[in-house]
Design an enzyme around this catalytic site. Structure first.
Site, PDB file in Angstrom:
ATOM      1  N   ASP A  50      -0.372   5.969   6.357  1.00 18.46           N
ATOM      2  CA  ASP A  50      -1.682   5.397   6.047  1.00 18.46           C
ATOM      3  C   ASP A  50      -1.995   4.205   6.948  1.00 18.46           C
ATOM      4  OD1 ASP A  50      -3.914   5.232   3.803  1.00 18.46           O
ATOM      5  OD2 ASP A  50      -3.308   3.176   4.279  1.00 18.46           O
ATOM      6  N   TYR A  55      -6.429  -2.297  10.692  1.00 22.35           N
ATOM      7  CA  TYR A  55      -5.026  -2.740  10.818  1.00 22.35           C
ATOM      8  C   TYR A  55      -4.629  -2.955  12.279  1.00 22.35           C
ATOM      9  CZ  TYR A  55      -4.822  -0.765   6.040  1.00 22.35           C
ATOM     10  OH  TYR A  55      -5.074  -0.449   4.722  1.00 22.35           O
ATOM     11  N   LYS A  80      -9.201   4.824   8.398  1.00 19.99           N
ATOM     12  CA  LYS A  80     -10.365   4.402   7.609  1.00 19.99           C
ATOM     13  C   LYS A  80     -11.409   3.746   8.508  1.00 19.99           C
ATOM     14  CE  LYS A  80      -6.942   3.134   4.114  1.00 19.99           C
ATOM     15  NZ  LYS A  80      -5.835   2.530   4.845  1.00 19.99           N
ATOM     16  N   HIS A 113     -13.499   2.540   4.042  1.00 13.63           N
ATOM     17  CA  HIS A 113     -12.540   1.522   3.605  1.00 13.63           C
ATOM     18  C   HIS A 113     -13.048   0.742   2.377  1.00 13.63           C
ATOM     19  CE1 HIS A 113      -8.975  -0.795   5.535  1.00 13.63           C
ATOM     20  NE2 HIS A 113      -8.957  -0.948   4.244  1.00 13.63           N
TER      21      HIS A 113
HETATM   22  P1  NAD Z   1       2.839  -3.052  -1.045  1.00 16.15           P
HETATM   23  O1  NAD Z   1       2.560  -3.180  -2.494  1.00 16.15           O
HETATM   24  O2  NAD Z   1       3.225  -1.741  -0.467  1.00 16.15           O
HETATM   25  O3  NAD Z   1       3.919  -4.157  -0.730  1.00 16.15           O
HETATM   26  C1  NAD Z   1       4.463  -4.290   0.547  1.00 16.15           C
HETATM   27  C2  NAD Z   1       5.460  -5.422   0.550  1.00 16.15           C
HETATM   28  O4  NAD Z   1       6.436  -5.209  -0.466  1.00 16.15           O
HETATM   29  C3  NAD Z   1       6.240  -5.441   1.863  1.00 16.15           C
HETATM   30  O5  NAD Z   1       5.622  -6.276   2.788  1.00 16.15           O
HETATM   31  C4  NAD Z   1       7.597  -5.958   1.444  1.00 16.15           C
HETATM   32  O6  NAD Z   1       7.554  -7.362   1.509  1.00 16.15           O
HETATM   33  C5  NAD Z   1       7.716  -5.539   0.025  1.00 16.15           C
HETATM   34  N1  NAD Z   1       8.608  -4.359  -0.165  1.00 16.15           N
HETATM   35  C6  NAD Z   1       8.418  -3.088   0.237  1.00 16.15           C
HETATM   36  N2  NAD Z   1       9.429  -2.301  -0.169  1.00 16.15           N
HETATM   37  C7  NAD Z   1      10.294  -3.109  -0.840  1.00 16.15           C
HETATM   38  C8  NAD Z   1      11.505  -2.897  -1.498  1.00 16.15           C
HETATM   39  N3  NAD Z   1      12.057  -1.683  -1.575  1.00 16.15           N
HETATM   40  N4  NAD Z   1      12.123  -3.960  -2.064  1.00 16.15           N
HETATM   41  C9  NAD Z   1      11.581  -5.206  -2.029  1.00 16.15           C
HETATM   42  N5  NAD Z   1      10.413  -5.470  -1.413  1.00 16.15           N
HETATM   43  C10 NAD Z   1       9.766  -4.427  -0.837  1.00 16.15           C
HETATM   44  O7  NAD Z   1       1.558  -3.672  -0.280  1.00 16.15           O
HETATM   45  P2  NAD Z   1       0.501  -3.256   0.806  1.00 16.15           P
HETATM   46  O8  NAD Z   1       1.082  -3.168   2.143  1.00 16.15           O
HETATM   47  O9  NAD Z   1      -0.639  -4.160   0.601  1.00 16.15           O
HETATM   48  O10 NAD Z   1       0.010  -1.786   0.348  1.00 16.15           O
HETATM   49  C11 NAD Z   1       0.569  -0.576   0.846  1.00 16.15           C
HETATM   50  C12 NAD Z   1      -0.365   0.113   1.793  1.00 16.15           C
HETATM   51  O11 NAD Z   1      -1.613   0.389   1.175  1.00 16.15           O
HETATM   52  C13 NAD Z   1      -0.774  -0.760   2.997  1.00 16.15           C
HETATM   53  O12 NAD Z   1       0.258  -0.901   3.934  1.00 16.15           O
HETATM   54  C14 NAD Z   1      -1.977  -0.002   3.488  1.00 16.15           C
HETATM   55  O13 NAD Z   1      -1.592   1.142   4.206  1.00 16.15           O
HETATM   56  C15 NAD Z   1      -2.655   0.360   2.164  1.00 16.15           C
HETATM   57  N6  NAD Z   1      -3.685  -0.611   1.764  1.00 16.15           N
HETATM   58  C16 NAD Z   1      -4.974  -0.205   1.666  1.00 16.15           C
HETATM   59  C17 NAD Z   1      -5.971  -1.078   1.277  1.00 16.15           C
HETATM   60  C18 NAD Z   1      -7.369  -0.593   1.135  1.00 16.15           C
HETATM   61  O14 NAD Z   1      -8.289  -1.417   0.987  1.00 16.15           O
HETATM   62  N7  NAD Z   1      -7.607   0.694   1.188  1.00 16.15           N
HETATM   63  C19 NAD Z   1      -5.663  -2.434   1.012  1.00 16.15           C
HETATM   64  C20 NAD Z   1      -4.342  -2.844   1.122  1.00 16.15           C
HETATM   65  C21 NAD Z   1      -3.368  -1.929   1.476  1.00 16.15           C
END
Ligand code: NAD
Length: 276
Positions: A50, A55, A80, A113
């Site tokens: 994704d 990004y 997106k 988005h």
């Molecule tokens: P997330 O909830 O996936 O959290 C990511 C963070 O959690 C990492 O930076 C790391 O610090 C921690 N983490 C990951 N795996 C772990 C583990 N096993 N143990 C401990 N810590 C861990 O947050 P995110 O990146 O905001 O969301 C995931 C994805 O969703 C994004 O990368 C993106 O692709 C998407 N996204 C989309 C939107 C949207 O508006 N459509 C907004 C935000 C994110």
């Protein structure tokens, strides 16, 4: 492990099959990091990636897919259209730029988005055209509430296949999720781990202890058990592998409900009603 991940597939309302688990790459600003984490994830069984033009790492994502051990056709890539790229002509151009950066000749899923004003209606028309031209296998939205979806569907020729929303045990989005399910729009979770701000919760910790799993694995399993596609982000190889090891156990209906009950309507990101 790869085989288990391949079994988690959702059939979208246009018949296209989408992996139910994948890698997110938000805030992976360096192309080299995006490339390496995408390649690592695919080499460990991930089939869904994704990204977004916002990004600023589509070059890296495309390179990671190319350098991985798996054919492009077996990988499902989402991108997106960003808020400032919305509108009919702008979206056509934005898509062309994304495809070029990814170095692909088609995209699997393209999402709006955020639901920018009324502009998203024109954005959708452009996406329908790209879909008709078979440059995109499925089109969908992100951060759409029920009224946004209704407005879009009132004028759409093609129904959205996916709504990607913030979703974790502190934000269970009950109404939007129920609406999407009734309309056969697949819900996908962003920030499924609440960006690491939920691991200390007692209910999650006690389930982690019971199953010999980490809090992250309990939450990601809850996504699967609540029928939501999930895309946790990590650039750390061990965590990328850990996050995918959630297919050797499942939660009981009562445990799923106990996690649902943790809802506090608490967001890590903007509220779609008031984002700017
Ligand atoms: P997330 O909830 O996936 O959290 C990511 C963070 O959690 C990492 O930076 C790391 O610090 C921690 N983490 C990951 N795996 C772990 C583990 N096993 N143990 C401990 N810590 C861990 O947050 P995110 O990146 O905001 O969301 C995931 C994805 O969703 C994004 O990368 C993106 O692709 C998407 N996204 C989309 C939107 C949207 O508006 N459509 C907004 C935000 C994110």
């Amino acid at each position: 492990m790869g085989n288990e991940l391949l079994n988690v597939v959702k059939t979208l309302n246009n018949g296209v099959k989408m992996p139910g688990f994948g890698l997110g790459v938000y805030k992976v600003w360096e192309d080299a990091d995006a490339r390496d984490s995408v390649r690592t994830a695919i080499d460990h069984g991930y089939r869904l990636i994704d990204t977004a033009s916002y990004y600023d790492n589509e070059d890296g994502v495309g390179a990671g897919v190319k350098e991985s051990s798996t054919n492009r056709e077996e990988i499902f890539v989402t991108s997106k259209v960003w808020n400032e790229e919305q509108g009919y002509d702008e979206t056509l151009r934005a898509f062309e730029r994304s495809l070029k950066r990814l170095n692909f000749d088609y995209l699997d899923l393209y999402l709006i988005h955020w639901p920018v004003g009324d502009l998203f209606k024109d954005t959708w028309k452009a996406m329908e055209r790209l879909y008709d031209e078979k440059l995109i296998r499925a089109i969908g939205v992100s951060n759409f509430n029920i009224h946004h979806l209704e407005k879009l569907m009132n004028q759409a020729n093609v129904k959205p296949t996916v709504n990607q929303i913030e979703y974790h045990p502190h934000l269970t989005q009950k109404e939007v999720k129920a609406f999407c399910e009734s309309e056969e729009i697949q819900v996908e979770a962003w920030s499924p781990l609440k960006r690491g701000q939920i691991f200390k919760d007692e209910t999650i910790q006690s389930l982690a202890e019971k199953y010999g799993k980490t809090p992250a694995q309990i939450i990601l399993r809850w996504d699967i058990d609540t029928n939501v596609i999930t895309i946790p982000k990590s650039v750390n190889k061990d965590r990328i592998i850990e996050n995918s090891q959630i297919f050797d156990f499942s939660l009981t209906a009562e445990e799923v409900e106990s996690l649902n009950q943790l809802n506090k309507n608490e967001r890590t990101g903007p509220d779609p009603e008031i984002f700017s």
